[in-house]
Design a protein around this motif. Structure first.
Motif, PDB file in Angstrom:
ATOM      1  N   GLN A   1       0.850  -1.192   0.000  1.00 13.89           N
ATOM      2  CA  GLN A   1       0.000   0.000   0.000  1.00 13.89           C
ATOM      3  C   GLN A   1       0.888   1.247   0.000  1.00 13.89           C
ATOM      4  N   HIS A   2       0.533   2.165  -0.891  1.00  5.60           N
ATOM      5  CA  HIS A   2       1.341   3.380  -1.014  1.00  5.60           C
ATOM      6  C   HIS A   2       0.633   4.535  -0.320  1.00  5.60           C
ATOM      7  N   PRO A   3       1.201   5.119   0.741  1.00  6.53           N
ATOM      8  CA  PRO A   3       2.565   4.907   1.206  1.00  6.53           C
ATOM      9  C   PRO A   3       2.710   4.086   2.488  1.00  6.53           C
TER      10      PRO A   3
ATOM     11  N   ASP B   1       0.533  -1.711  -9.277  1.00  7.77           N
ATOM     12  CA  ASP B   1       1.533  -2.657  -8.741  1.00  7.77           C
ATOM     13  C   ASP B   1       2.897  -1.970  -8.684  1.00  7.77           C
ATOM     14  N   TYR B   2       2.862  -0.745  -8.162  1.00  2.67           N
ATOM     15  CA  TYR B   2       3.971   0.198  -8.266  1.00  2.67           C
ATOM     16  C   TYR B   2       5.351  -0.354  -7.899  1.00  2.67           C
ATOM     17  N   ASP B   3       5.556  -0.746  -6.636  1.00  2.00           N
ATOM     18  CA  ASP B   3       6.926  -1.196  -6.316  1.00  2.00           C
ATOM     19  C   ASP B   3       6.955  -2.620  -5.769  1.00  2.00           C
TER      20      ASP B   3
ATOM     21  N   VAL C   1       7.935   1.131 -15.598  1.00  5.33           N
ATOM     22  CA  VAL C   1       9.364   0.950 -15.266  1.00  5.33           C
ATOM     23  C   VAL C   1       9.884   2.088 -14.392  1.00  5.33           C
ATOM     24  N   SER C   2       8.983   2.952 -13.928  1.00  7.66           N
ATOM     25  CA  SER C   2       9.456   4.150 -13.218  1.00  7.66           C
ATOM     26  C   SER C   2      10.239   3.840 -11.957  1.00  7.66           C
ATOM     27  N   LYS C   3       9.914   2.758 -11.255  1.00  7.99           N
ATOM     28  CA  LYS C   3      10.684   2.452 -10.048  1.00  7.99           C
ATOM     29  C   LYS C   3      11.715   1.356 -10.273  1.00  7.99           C
TER      30      LYS C   3
END
Ligand code: PLP
Length: 475
Positions: free
Chosen positions: A254-256, A284-286, A313-315
């Motif tokens: 969960q962000h953040p 599914d960010y990081d 691909v940002s992270k």
């Protein structure tokens, strides 16, 4: 002896008499020499071994001093290359006097300690491997490949991604239903537009969450509704009352806050999606960064007809690439593809071919293996330094991702701490940055650790503790 291997002399001296450590003395003198222009941009400085020899100190002392100066933007350190003063651009904010900015642009002084949570360590971007993939792409694309092509993206990439996401995240992906985007943010916008066109009115967003999500949804004409988050992840029980047609969530991490959506909540969410005939958008960010907890598969794998899977691909590589993807339920695929066509006719295609080559050669796996070890060491350094310097706080969300949250005392004030941190040129974010309405909520810091070396993290936390103390004195 050639020019590059010549030892370089530098006029520095250290004294063991005073109270200042040897490292601090080296840092101060180098900082001053760079600020005052005695050492110019790109000037070579001695290797750590040479300087340690010249000053009669241990090499470790010089290594730590250089790392600190690199973290502050004064020195440029690259493996295998001679250390140098940072180039003119890097130094613009640390050398004086500063150049006048063009009218209308703001110049924030460069951070000494960058704890911002959403940026990976781009200094390790696998340039050689990416260049090789770009060359391969340029050498092999046909004339037909240089046209507009399918707005969903290059077939080779959609197919490589279907394999990759199935293998590492348990995503059920048919290349026909994958749409390549210019990053997650665009992907979310495309889905929101498609949902709004189909009649959706309200979209539930986690509170706290990435604040841009609400703005993106509102631009598409949807009404964002906050739903709570606790240690078990998104408060799925609040969805009923939210009266929403869709929900955006970050189940793996969960962000953040870093909470993982529990199995029970997943089951409840899927039941709600079915009963309500609603859509979930899974950010599914990081998820790729996981250190000491079991892998959590993607929610999408449990109901590919109701969950849109979104990533980028940002992270993992770099935000600058602007490459992301959506895996869309079959019933929505045509509408989202149409939104992509209207948005920009498709993501840059040569880069898509390059990324397909990069993925199929296993370069992303290789890079992630390397980065996991590096980030884990930074995470450990941050958690240990926080435990020592701010023992009254509690550090959470440490098992995965590239940031932690620091629960402050109830009497602490996020804004005052942010101001005190700003005076020390420490960049960080606080929990209220992620909340639509933060009044009366427990104060917390959100600290990223991806961008700093371990020595810089330790010094940064020490300075941060001073900022917290100063804020408490002001209260
Ligand atoms: C939780 C979360 N998801 C997604 C993104 C955006 O990613 P992209 O660069 O792919 O648009 C961000 C950016 O900071 C983020 O914080």
């Amino acid at each position: 002896m050639d020019e590059t291997s010549q030892p370089i002399e530098l006029l520095l001296s250290v004294s063991r008499a005073g109270s200042r450590t040897l490292g601090t003395q080296i840092e101060d003198q180098l900082r001053r020499a760079i600020r005052e222009g005695a050492l110019r941009p790109d000037a070579r400085v001695p290797s750590t071994r040479d300087l340690a020899g010249q000053l009669g100190v241990s090499r470790r002392v010089v290594v730590d001093a250089y790392a600190q100066l690199a973290a502050e933007g004064y020195l440029s350190l690259r493996q295998g290359a001679r250390p140098r003063v940072s180039g003119a651009t890097g130094l613009a904010s640390v050398a004086s006097p500063p150049a006048m900015p063009p009218a209308g642009t703001a110049t924030a002084p460069r951070a000494r300690f960058d704890f911002r949570p959403s940026v990976p360590d781009v200094s390790t971007f696998p340039r050689a491997a990416w260049l090789r993939s770009l060359r391969t792409a340029l050498a092999t694309v046909t004339d037909a490949d240089l046209g507009y092509g399918d707005p969903r993206g290059v077939e080779a990439l959609r197919s490589a991604l279907a394999d990759y996401l199935g293998r590492v995240r348990g995503v059920v992906a048919d290349p026909e239903h994958i749409i390549i985007t210019n990053g997650y943010t665009q992907g979310l916008g495309l889905v929101c537009h498609a949902l709004a066109r189909a009649g959706a009115k309200r979209i539930a967003l986690e509170d706290p969450s990435n604040p841009d999500d609400g703005l993106v949804a509102a631009r598409a004409g949807l009404d964002p509704v906050p739903i709570g988050v606790d240690e078990a992840g998104t408060r799925v029980d609040e969805l009923e009352q939210a009266d929403a047609d869709a929900v955006v969530l970050t189940p793996a991490h969960q962000h953040p806050t870093g909470a993982v959506l529990t199995g029970e909540r997943r089951t409840a969410l899927l039941a709600w999606l079915r009963d309500r005939d609603a859509i979930a958008i899974e950010d599914d960010y990081d998820a790729e960064y996981r250190y000491d907890r079991a892998a959590v598969g993607a929610l999408q794998g449990l109901d590919p007809d109701r969950v849109v899977y979104a990533g980028s691909v940002s992270k993992t590589l770099a935000p600058a690439l602007r490459i992301g993807w959506l895996v869309v339920p079959p019933a929505l695929a045509q509408a989202v593809s149409h939104e992509k066509l209207l948005a920009d006719r498709g993501t840059a295609r040569i880069e898509q071919h390059a990324f397909a080559d990069f993925l199929t050669r296993g370069e992303l796996d290789r890079h992630l293996r390397r980065m996991r070890a590096r980030y884990r060491a930074r995470r450990d350094a941050l958690v240990q330094a926080l435990t020592e310097a701010l023992p009254e706080t509690s550090v959470r969300g440490v098992a995965a991702g590239l940031h932690v949250t620091v629960q402050l005392l109830d009497s602490d004030n996020e804004q005052t701490i942010r101001e005190e941190a700003g005076h020390r040129r420490i960049e960080l974010e606080t929990m209220s940055d992620f909340r639509p309405n933060a009044a009366g909520r427990p104060p917390a810091l959100v600290l990223g650790y991806a961008q700093m070396s371990e020595p810089a993290i330790r010094t940064g936390v020490h300075e941060l503790a001073l900022a917290v103390q100063a804020a408490r004195v002001r209260a």
